[in-house]
Design an enzyme around this catalytic site. Structure first.
Site, PDB file in Angstrom:
ATOM      1  N   TYR A 105       3.031  11.111  -9.613  1.00  0.00           N
ATOM      2  CA  TYR A 105       2.474   9.781  -9.860  1.00  0.00           C
ATOM      3  C   TYR A 105       1.386   9.755 -10.937  1.00  0.00           C
ATOM      4  CZ  TYR A 105       5.017   9.008  -5.551  1.00  0.00           C
ATOM      5  OH  TYR A 105       6.004   8.959  -4.598  1.00  0.00           O
ATOM      6  N   TYR A 153      -6.576   4.045  -6.455  1.00  0.00           N
ATOM      7  CA  TYR A 153      -6.631   4.351  -5.013  1.00  0.00           C
ATOM      8  C   TYR A 153      -7.919   5.048  -4.612  1.00  0.00           C
ATOM      9  CZ  TYR A 153      -1.575   4.275  -6.027  1.00  0.00           C
ATOM     10  OH  TYR A 153      -0.312   3.964  -6.467  1.00  0.00           O
ATOM     11  N   GLY A 193       6.401  10.937   1.988  1.00  0.00           N
ATOM     12  CA  GLY A 193       5.015  10.598   2.330  1.00  0.00           C
ATOM     13  C   GLY A 193       4.143  11.734   2.782  1.00  0.00           C
ATOM     14  N   CYS A 244     -11.588   1.976 -22.944  1.00  0.00           N
ATOM     15  CA  CYS A 244     -12.668   0.998 -22.975  1.00  0.00           C
ATOM     16  C   CYS A 244     -12.788   0.326 -21.623  1.00  0.00           C
ATOM     17  CB  CYS A 244     -12.407  -0.019 -24.067  1.00  0.00           C
ATOM     18  SG  CYS A 244     -12.615   0.744 -25.649  1.00  0.00           S
ATOM     19  N   GLU A 245     -13.238   1.065 -20.664  1.00  0.00           N
ATOM     20  CA  GLU A 245     -13.363   0.526 -19.321  1.00  0.00           C
ATOM     21  C   GLU A 245     -14.218   1.491 -18.511  1.00  0.00           C
ATOM     22  OE1 GLU A 245      -9.905  -1.326 -17.885  1.00  0.00           O
ATOM     23  OE2 GLU A 245     -10.373  -0.895 -15.799  1.00  0.00           O
ATOM     24  N   GLU A 255      12.695  12.198   2.164  1.00  0.00           N
ATOM     25  CA  GLU A 255      12.552  11.900   0.730  1.00  0.00           C
ATOM     26  C   GLU A 255      11.188  12.315   0.184  1.00  0.00           C
ATOM     27  OE1 GLU A 255      15.340   7.876   0.831  1.00  0.00           O
ATOM     28  OE2 GLU A 255      13.177   7.698   1.077  1.00  0.00           O
ATOM     29  N   PRO A 256      10.878  13.593   0.194  1.00  0.00           N
ATOM     30  CA  PRO A 256       9.576  14.003  -0.335  1.00  0.00           C
ATOM     31  C   PRO A 256       9.533  13.905  -1.861  1.00  0.00           C
ATOM     32  CG  PRO A 256      10.889  15.937   0.177  1.00  0.00           C
ATOM     33  CD  PRO A 256      11.702  14.744   0.605  1.00  0.00           C
ATOM     34  N   GLY A 257       8.465  13.363  -2.393  1.00  0.00           N
ATOM     35  CA  GLY A 257       8.276  13.350  -3.843  1.00  0.00           C
ATOM     36  C   GLY A 257       7.038  14.173  -4.164  1.00  0.00           C
ATOM     37  N   ARG A 258       5.885  13.610  -3.768  1.00  0.00           N
ATOM     38  CA  ARG A 258       4.597  14.251  -4.034  1.00  0.00           C
ATOM     39  C   ARG A 258       4.552  15.696  -3.520  1.00  0.00           C
ATOM     40  NH1 ARG A 258      -0.034  10.908  -3.835  1.00  0.00           N
ATOM     41  NH2 ARG A 258       1.366   9.551  -2.673  1.00  0.00           N
TER      42      ARG A 258
END
Ligand code: LLP
Length: 463
Positions: A421, A364, A278, A391-392, A320-323
């Protein structure tokens, strides 16, 4: 999501209701090292280079859009986490941020462990030869098949997320004649200062077992009686993109409080505590992330202090670092397709990807930076919104960005800090093909996840 400042913007602030933009940067050609991968710079022609390769050369060879990943930077960040925590702690890279077999091998070589949260991530790790004992298996609804496969493979720990799962894993392990090492994930009731969808320690959400009301203590009671389980510790993950260490402090305090209660009730001192991942990264120049050694020092001190106060042996800590490992190491390279000035509003810059390769802005309200990378420019800054080809109208990659006013179709622009991510949450919306991940280093580039093709799409469509 990002903490970038939102001061009053330039002239058209009154008509721009949604945006958060600051004043244009002094130099649009400058590359802030905080948000770009470490080997990034510009060559004498002003072209961005990474790992000794120019983005123009990479675009020619691999096409756009593409995620370009700086392998040396990935390894350096992984190593920095490993070194910071030392041999008395474990670093589990959170594979959900981005996982591929090459990544698994780099982690293995750099001495990190791996957190997986689905059968697919487990299969990727195993097929790359990761030692199962170094894998932690997470998830709030692991299937019987997934649990069976994990136990059979011999994963080092399963993180239990509910009362039913405690019974389920114990039953499966016992049936296989095994005693599965496990941790119990608890929610400690901390409000992490981050987006609601990625905050995970408050009680009203799907992950973990609440500490409140004695539920976590009851979960421990049950786990300790089951032959199929060896309870090795307690797990807490408070959320993502967090800069403030105080949430971890409260979490550590409460987890250690539970360890003390367990010791008092059962006479057992659980040997491990996992404080999750996190830690935030810089998406824009306004973000100031902490270095791994500062984080390691802060977390170790907190846990040690709390354990001394509770007269407990200090458990082995894991994180548990990911980012924080993969996020800053990659950028997304796009080609500009159309440039559409809207009178007295702003200029819409459309690129050849969009929300299918980066859903984070839409999901987000995440902030990103962007730069013209195939050349430099002395043109005036213009206020833009970088949008995709879907298309949005919510298909926004960078909500507010200053780019040079002479930006034109065919220019390459890049969005930094997209290593985490983005590929892992990519979709095929509008049947747009997911981009490749190209790893660069020492002047070499190689595809580690190839670009999707129309054949890939049609293979799934059985007619
Ligand atoms: N450990 C556990 C148990 C987790 O659930 C997560 C993230 C991590 C570690 C890694 O967190 P990190 O260090 O990468 O922040 N899709 C969202 C993030 C969701 C994170 C889910 N769990 C985003 O794009 O921001």
């Amino acid at each position: 999501m990002s903490r970038s400042a939102h001061p009053a913007g330039p002239r058209h602030a009154d008509v721009l209701t949604e945006g958060h933009y600051s004043a244009p940067p002094a130099d649009l050609n400058a590359l802030d090292p905080k948000v770009w991968a470490r080997t990034v710079s510009r060559d004498e022609d002003g072209v961005l280079t990474v790992g000794g390769r120019t983005v123009t050369g990479l675009a020619e060879e691999f096409g756009t859009p593409a995620y370009i990943l700086d392998e040396a930077d990935f390894r350096a960040r992984a190593r920095a986490w490993r070194t910071a925590f030392g041999t008395d702690a474990d670093v589990f890279y959170a594979g959900k941020a981005f996982l591929s077999r090459a990544v698994v091998r780099w982690l293995d070589e750099e001495g990190l462990n791996l957190d997986v949260c689905s059968g697919g991530e487990l299969a990727t790790a195993l097929s790359a030869g990761m030692d199962p004992a170094r894998i932690a298996f997470h998830g709030n609804n692991k299937s019987v098949e997934e649990i069976t496969r994990a136990v059979e493979a011999g994963v080092g720990r399963i993180v239990l997320d509910s009362f039913q799962e405690i019974a389920r894993v114990a039953h499966i392990a016992q049936g296989l004649g095994k005693r599965q090492k496990a941790q119990i994930r608890i929610t400690v009731g901390v409000e992490a200062h981050t987006h609601e969808f990625i905050a995970t320690a408050h009680e009203d959400q799907k992950f973990g077992i609440p500490l409140a009301g004695g539920q976590a203590a009851e979960a421990v009671r049950r786990a300790l009686t089951l032959d199929g389980l060896e309870l090795i510790g307690i797990h807490s993950h408070i959320g993502s993109q967090i800069f403030d260490m105080s949430g971890f402090e409260v979490a550590a305090h409460r987890v250690v409080g539970l360890l003390k209660d367990i010791r008092d009730e059962h006479g057992v001192e659980l040997p491990e505590i996992d404080l999750g991942g996190g830690l935030g990264i810089a998406y824009t120049s306004a973000d100031d992330p902490r270095e791994p050694h500062e984080i390691a020092k802060a977390l170790t001190e907190i846990v040690t202090r709390e354990c001394e106060a509770a007269r407990l042996r200090v458990p082995r800590i894991s994180v548990e670092p990911g980012r924080a490992i993969v996020g800053p190491t990659a950028f997304t390279l796009y080609e500009v397709g159309t440039v559409k000035p809207l009178e007295s509003l702003r200029t819409y810059v459309s690129v050849d990807g969009g929300m299918s390769d980066n859903i984070r802005t839409a999901l987000y309200d995440a902030e990103y930076s962007v730069a013209l990378v195939s050349r430099t420019s002395d043109a005036e800054p213009m206020l833009t919104r970088v949008v995709g080809k879907h298309c949005e109208s919510g298909d926004i990659v960078v909500k507010d960005a200053f780019l040079p006013a002479d930006l034109a179709p065919g220019d390459l622009i890049a969005v930094p800090a997209t290593g985490a991510y983005c590929r892992s949450m990519a979709s095929n919306y509008n049947h747009v093909l997911r981009p490749p991940v190209v790893a660069v280093g020492d002047g070499e580039a190689r595809v580690i996840v190839r670009r999707e093709t129309e054949e890939d799409l049609l293979r799934l469509d059985v007619g």
